[in-house]
Scaffold this motif. Structure first.
Motif, mmCIF file in Angstrom:
data_model
loop_
_atom_site.group_PDB
_atom_site.id
_atom_site.type_symbol
_atom_site.label_atom_id
_atom_site.label_comp_id
_atom_site.label_asym_id
_atom_site.label_seq_id
_atom_site.Cartn_x
_atom_site.Cartn_y
_atom_site.Cartn_z
ATOM 1 N N ASP A 81 183.672 120.499 54.916
ATOM 2 C CA ASP A 81 183.982 119.755 56.134
ATOM 3 C C ASP A 81 183.761 118.266 55.904
ATOM 4 O OD1 ASP A 81 184.662 119.195 58.747
ATOM 5 O OD2 ASP A 81 182.605 119.446 59.482
ATOM 6 N N ALA A 109 179.927 126.913 51.964
ATOM 7 C CA ALA A 109 180.300 125.832 52.866
ATOM 8 C C ALA A 109 179.316 124.680 52.717
ATOM 9 C CB ALA A 109 180.323 126.322 54.313
ATOM 10 N N ASP A 168 178.775 120.372 54.192
ATOM 11 C CA ASP A 168 179.248 119.178 54.870
ATOM 12 C C ASP A 168 179.456 118.079 53.842
ATOM 13 O OD1 ASP A 168 176.328 119.663 54.938
ATOM 14 O OD2 ASP A 168 176.190 117.576 55.596
ATOM 15 N N ALA A 217 178.295 131.125 56.253
ATOM 16 C CA ALA A 217 179.159 131.317 55.086
ATOM 17 C C ALA A 217 178.436 132.062 53.973
ATOM 18 C CB ALA A 217 179.653 129.957 54.582
ATOM 19 N N ASP A 272 174.361 125.484 60.375
ATOM 20 C CA ASP A 272 174.749 126.795 60.911
ATOM 21 C C ASP A 272 175.947 127.358 60.154
ATOM 22 O OD1 ASP A 272 172.735 126.563 62.776
ATOM 23 O OD2 ASP A 272 174.061 125.979 64.427
ATOM 24 N N ILE A 273 176.930 126.503 59.876
ATOM 25 C CA ILE A 273 178.118 126.947 59.149
ATOM 26 C C ILE A 273 177.747 127.356 57.728
ATOM 27 C CG2 ILE A 273 180.317 126.175 58.165
ATOM 28 C CD1 ILE A 273 180.667 124.460 60.706
ATOM 29 N N TYR A 274 176.886 126.588 57.094
ATOM 30 C CA TYR A 274 176.431 126.916 55.744
ATOM 31 C C TYR A 274 175.787 128.301 55.707
ATOM 32 C CZ TYR A 274 172.980 127.166 51.984
ATOM 33 O OH TYR A 274 172.194 127.590 50.936
ATOM 34 N N LEU A 331 185.624 131.019 58.911
ATOM 35 C CA LEU A 331 184.626 131.876 58.267
ATOM 36 C C LEU A 331 185.081 133.322 58.184
ATOM 37 C CD1 LEU A 331 181.219 130.490 59.560
ATOM 38 C CD2 LEU A 331 182.249 130.219 57.308
ATOM 39 N N GLU A 343 183.337 123.402 65.341
ATOM 40 C CA GLU A 343 182.826 124.700 65.780
ATOM 41 C C GLU A 343 183.961 125.668 66.062
ATOM 42 O OE1 GLU A 343 179.607 126.525 68.975
ATOM 43 O OE2 GLU A 343 180.173 124.428 69.072
ATOM 44 N N TYR A 403 185.784 126.741 62.721
ATOM 45 C CA TYR A 403 184.995 127.559 61.793
ATOM 46 C C TYR A 403 184.443 128.838 62.401
ATOM 47 C CZ TYR A 403 184.840 124.135 57.996
ATOM 48 O OH TYR A 403 185.173 123.309 56.945
ATOM 49 N N LEU A 404 183.954 128.785 63.631
ATOM 50 C CA LEU A 404 183.077 129.846 64.116
ATOM 51 C C LEU A 404 183.672 130.783 65.163
ATOM 52 C CD1 LEU A 404 179.746 127.806 64.390
ATOM 53 C CD2 LEU A 404 180.534 129.260 62.507
#
Length: 353
Positions: A98, A121, A123, A114, A109-111, A87, A77, A80-81
């Motif tokens: 990742d 992005a 996993d 992005a 959330d990251i996907y 990001l 987190e 990335y965030l």
């Protein structure tokens, strides 16, 4: 991503698993920039031609493909965030992959974040341990589909022998947690078997050979049980990381209203092992919990720590950050070594890299 040249690659997190993975990428001729919280762990890669960057953002700013192999979801987190995270630091069209075993919700959330910014992005946790990382034969569990991953497939193939495409963000993480739950049960199984054999005057090595050729066999028993018998507790995979993974699985199971009794038992034992000084040992050190106190002490464990006030307050990692409650994700102390299945397993786990 340009097809006229090999993409530039950044790799964040060059620890037990990350360093050999990054080494395969470098050996394949990719322009590689690396960053790790402890710089010395990247020295070997830099000596071989990788570029060093002082921050994750600096490593990733010009990269076409960024890999992360971190310790805990809170690391992911943060990297990335946050305001200076990947990001924001990466360029349009970049791939962010990742390799950490982390939270499926965080991966999703990251996907989504992005995609909003025209980046890609997914996993992609791995299994195969340190030996697989060194040999370049890891199994990759991608939370995406084959078409999406196609542009980065040549890089993924530099350190893997098998790639599974699970079809959606976070599904790679869930599948890896299923692997860890099964692994934990296998570890407890062979530890129980060794204890029973030892106390029954049965040759342990012979017993393991018999079991490995029967229905009770497992990859864990075949590869790790002999190390337990030999007193070799060098980590190929850290006990504290398996504790973290089991905690993530328990969290996800609770979110879905199911119980995992085997995982609960495994968490209890690995949490105990971590509390008494075994968190940086390999997962095969679980057998030390079955040994006489003197044997455990000779290996570096201290049972008195279960009653220490510092354990009740929580372990600290190398940077002095509290890991203990976060290792199980429940937010409660487990200084008594009891299972936490009555508590809430939600929340991030603390960083360790």
């Amino acid at each position: 991503m340009s097809v006229s040249r090999k993409p530039k690659v950044a790799f964040i997190g060059t620890g037990i698993m990350g360093a050999p993975i990054a080494g395969h990428i470098l050996d394949a001729g990719y322009d590689l920039t690396v960053h790790n919280r402890t710089k010395s762990k990247a020295d070997g890669l830099v000596a071989k031609g990788a570029h060093w960057a002082d921050t994750p953002a600096d490593a990733a700013k010009d990269a076409d493909v960024v890999f992360t192999m971190l310790g805990y979801p809170s690391d992911v987190e943060d990297v990335y965030l946050t305001t200076n995270g990947l990001l924001r630091a990466t360029k349009k069209g970049a791939y962010l992959i990742d390799l950490t075993t982390s939270s499926s919700q965080l991966a999703h959330d990251i996907y989504e974040a992005a995609e909003i910014d025209d980046k890609h992005a997914f996993d992609c946790p791995v299994t195969g341990g340190e030996d697989g990382a060194i040999a370049g034969t890891l199994t990759l569990i991608a939370g995406t589909d084959e078409k999406t991953a196609a542009p980065v497939l040549p890089i993924l193939q530099t350190f893997s022998s098998k790639i599974y495409y699970m079809g959606g963000a976070g599904k790679g993480q869930t599948t890896k947690l299923c692997n860890q739950v099964s692994l934990a049960a296998c570890m407890i199984g062979y530890a129980d078997a060794i204890a029973l054999a030892e106390q029954s005057d049965v040759d342990v090595s012979q017993m393991l050979d018999v079991v490995s050729h029967g229905m009770g066999g497992s990859v864990a028993l075949e590869r790790l049980a002999p190390k337990s018998v030999a007193g070799d507790y060098k980590p190929g995979f850290l006990s504290e990381h398996l504790r973290k993974d089991i905690g993530l699985a328990l969290s996800q199971a609770e979110d879905r209203g199911i119980t995992l009794p085997g995982a609960e038992t495994a968490f209890t034992l690995y949490d105990m092992l971590c509390q008494i000084g075994g968190k940086r040992m390999g997962t095969q050190a679980i057998t030390l919990l079955y040994q006489e106190e003197a044997t455990a002490a000779a290996a570096g464990l201290d049972w008195s720590l279960l009653d220490a006030e510092s354990i009740v307050k929580g372990d600290e990692d190398d940077d002095g950050k509290s890991n203990h409650k976060d290792g199980c994700e429940c937010g409660h102390d487990h200084g008594n070594g009891e299972c936490c299945h009555h508590h809430d397993h939600k929340g991030d786990v603390a960083s360790n890299n």
